[in-house]
Design an enzyme around this catalytic site. Sequence first.
Site, short mmCIF file in Angstrom:
data_model
loop_
_atom_site.label_atom_id
_atom_site.label_comp_id
_atom_site.label_asym_id
_atom_site.label_seq_id
_atom_site.Cartn_x
_atom_site.Cartn_y
_atom_site.Cartn_z
CG ASP A 61 1.68 -5.21 -6.74
OD1 ASP A 61 2.58 -5.70 -7.47
OD2 ASP A 61 2.26 -5.02 -5.39
CD GLU B 26 12.15 -10.43 2.36
OE1 GLU B 26 12.32 -10.90 1.42
OE2 GLU B 26 11.37 -9.38 2.65
CG HIS C 274 10.77 7.08 7.66
ND1 HIS C 274 11.79 6.72 8.64
CD2 HIS C 274 11.25 7.24 6.51
CE1 HIS C 274 12.80 6.89 8.16
NE2 HIS C 274 12.80 7.54 6.89
CB ALA D 33 7.35 -4.22 -11.35
CD GLU D 34 5.96 -2.89 -6.91
OE1 GLU D 34 7.10 -3.56 -6.84
OE2 GLU D 34 4.93 -3.22 -7.61
CA CA Z 1 4.86 -5.80 -7.07
#
Ligand code: CA
Length: 741
Positions: free
Chosen positions: A350, A108, A659, A221-222
Amino acid sequence: MVKYSTKLLGLAVLSVLTACGGEQAATTASADQPAAAATETSAANSADVAQVDTARIESAARQPEQWMTYSGGYEEQRHSGLTTINRDTLSDLGVGWTYEMRKTRGVEATPVVVDGVMYVSGSWSVVYALDATTGAELWVYDPEVSGQDAAKGCCDVVNRGLAVYQGKVFVGVFDGRLEALDAATGELLWSTVTVDQSKPYTITGAPRAFNNKVIIGNGGAELGVRGYVTAYDTDTGELAWRFYATPNPEKKPDGAASDAIFAELANDTWGDTGAWTTDGGGGTAWDSMVYDPVNNQVVIGFGNGSPWNDNVRDPEGNGDNLFLSSIVAVDADTGAYRWHFQTTPRDKWDYTATQGIVIADLPLGENGADRRVVMQAPKNGFFYILDAATGQFISGNPYELQTWATGLTEEGRPIENPDARNLAPGYIALPGPMGAHNWHPMAYSPETQLAYIPANRVPQGYGDLNPDDPSNSFWNIGYDLAAGLPSVYPKGTLEAISKEISGSLLAWDPVAGKPAWEVPHITTGNGGILSTASGLVFQNTLMGEIVAYDARTGERLWSSPLNNPTSAPVMTYKVNGEQYLATATGVGSSWGLTYGFAWSEQAAPQPGKVITFKIGGTGELPASVLPSVARTPKGEAIGDDAVALLGMKRFADNCQFCHGGLAVSSGVLPDLRWSAYAGNEAAWDTIVRDGLLTDRGMVSFADHLSKEETDAIRAYVLQQAWLAVANGDAQAPSTVAASAQ
Ligand code: CA
């Protein structure tokens, strides 16, 4: 066959994003040899290279040959003053030099170029220093991130960039380290652990450096962490200040710069119980942190709540949960609070405000005078303009389709659609958690006065946790990741879902608050943007192209294949009179891993690369690597429907981030439907339960999932394979064997 609406399936699948610490593909193992730290030294003296300081970066607009920071300068506009590459010379562009990185997985990064040297980061936080005119390798630094730590990531082992300052290169390492390297040699000068490594913190973002300080945030945070940004001394790595996004678990002082504003304001926006008190509350700053030299402040974009579901996160409270999903300005010297603007109060979806922040002068002052503003297109779909000095809300307009708010108040507070807050049955959120805009950087041209946004449209259904059918996810978001997902689906479903998600290059007029032009894309998650003074904008695509557009009209003017799906942005620099376009290529991240089913063809695992173009370039692109997956199941279907259903749920909870949704991989990581391991119970267990591939990031799930659950996942994967045969999307083994010879 289970009946369902493709619409509903769309949401559920498109369901959650993100990827993982999944494994590197075995087929490219030869490219994955761990590089020794700082393998080469160049003859250069550290006193001679990368002599960048605050004043020099402040003058970036007057030195367009350089690209000295992650986004080109402190204002982070990604606008270059170079004009050698223009409408008239585009057709003479050819490949300059290319470079192959040492690792597969998502790339990225935006390269930094200073005085003829390119510094670029790849997957696994590896740093490469290259001759910017030839691509010759000067040194490589591999921080040797462990596969165990890689599994903590929500979104692949990516790294978005570096900071270069006073002869040093700074990298935020995936496992939470911040490291300073000698820019001349790659030698490690200091290393500081910036997080509690017992918690699922990761770093993927680029540090920023100014006034002898280097700042870094974090992600996680997830999975459940407490977000913050920390400033360190560039010479010593000593901590200078830290600003938290969420309260101390006991609402006590941390001894941090954020203490005063939490005591005064933010603590009271949280209740006293709930998951936030044990899981940190989220608010991670994993991308945007902009130094504003005019106001001597750092403007930070903070992320979503942890868990996402506010009813789980803060069940007794009904406050705004500051500073989730907020833009916060702090004093650059001390980290003391200056101002904040919360894009999504009490975030539930989110909707991070971590997306790229751009500073610019817009004619929004009295009588059209210039006003220094902060601009952001966060995930929630509204484009915000704030006064840079005060944070005052100037305007907010929806730049993408959104269903969660009917508008904004005069203060910029969203007027929520109650169905969005209440998760009304059938409510489909736009944007979903992938956001109307994600990490792919936008650009702003002071000449056209347009912002160029890599926009996305990915719907989402959010399913509340069901106490009678508990999920068992490695993630910690307070929702059921499998809600609404069928365990089987008829032919045509993938195509139907794919049509519901899309992207675009959106030219947005921030003053008028409306689009100027738009180029639709058939995939979402396309690359970040470069704008140039020659009136061009450049964008890479996940289909593996670099494209130039007219900055005023969106007319497509030029393109070239990249031979690798790409979502990193293009940048530009000039050495010895030649202007180069450069981009890092390589697919991965949430977009590349979870949404493989939406691609027309599978990608193949291949190392990241740097590709450059210049006028009259005669170089050759590295050949694209074709997918090596044989589309045939490697085992018999096993188990009954109930087993496959359990497998479907646990796959959605734990596996899809790497996956692929519905067990359809993008090809970057193994498509388990065709994996030999899936065809053999013992082989499956050596990986899934015994951790055979931990070094590649595929850790053991034995502590997390029962044998019954991992067996059920295998049954589901094989069912998906045989379903593909039934649908005509794959061949039975005997057919393949007969036709392959
Ligand atoms: Ca997030």
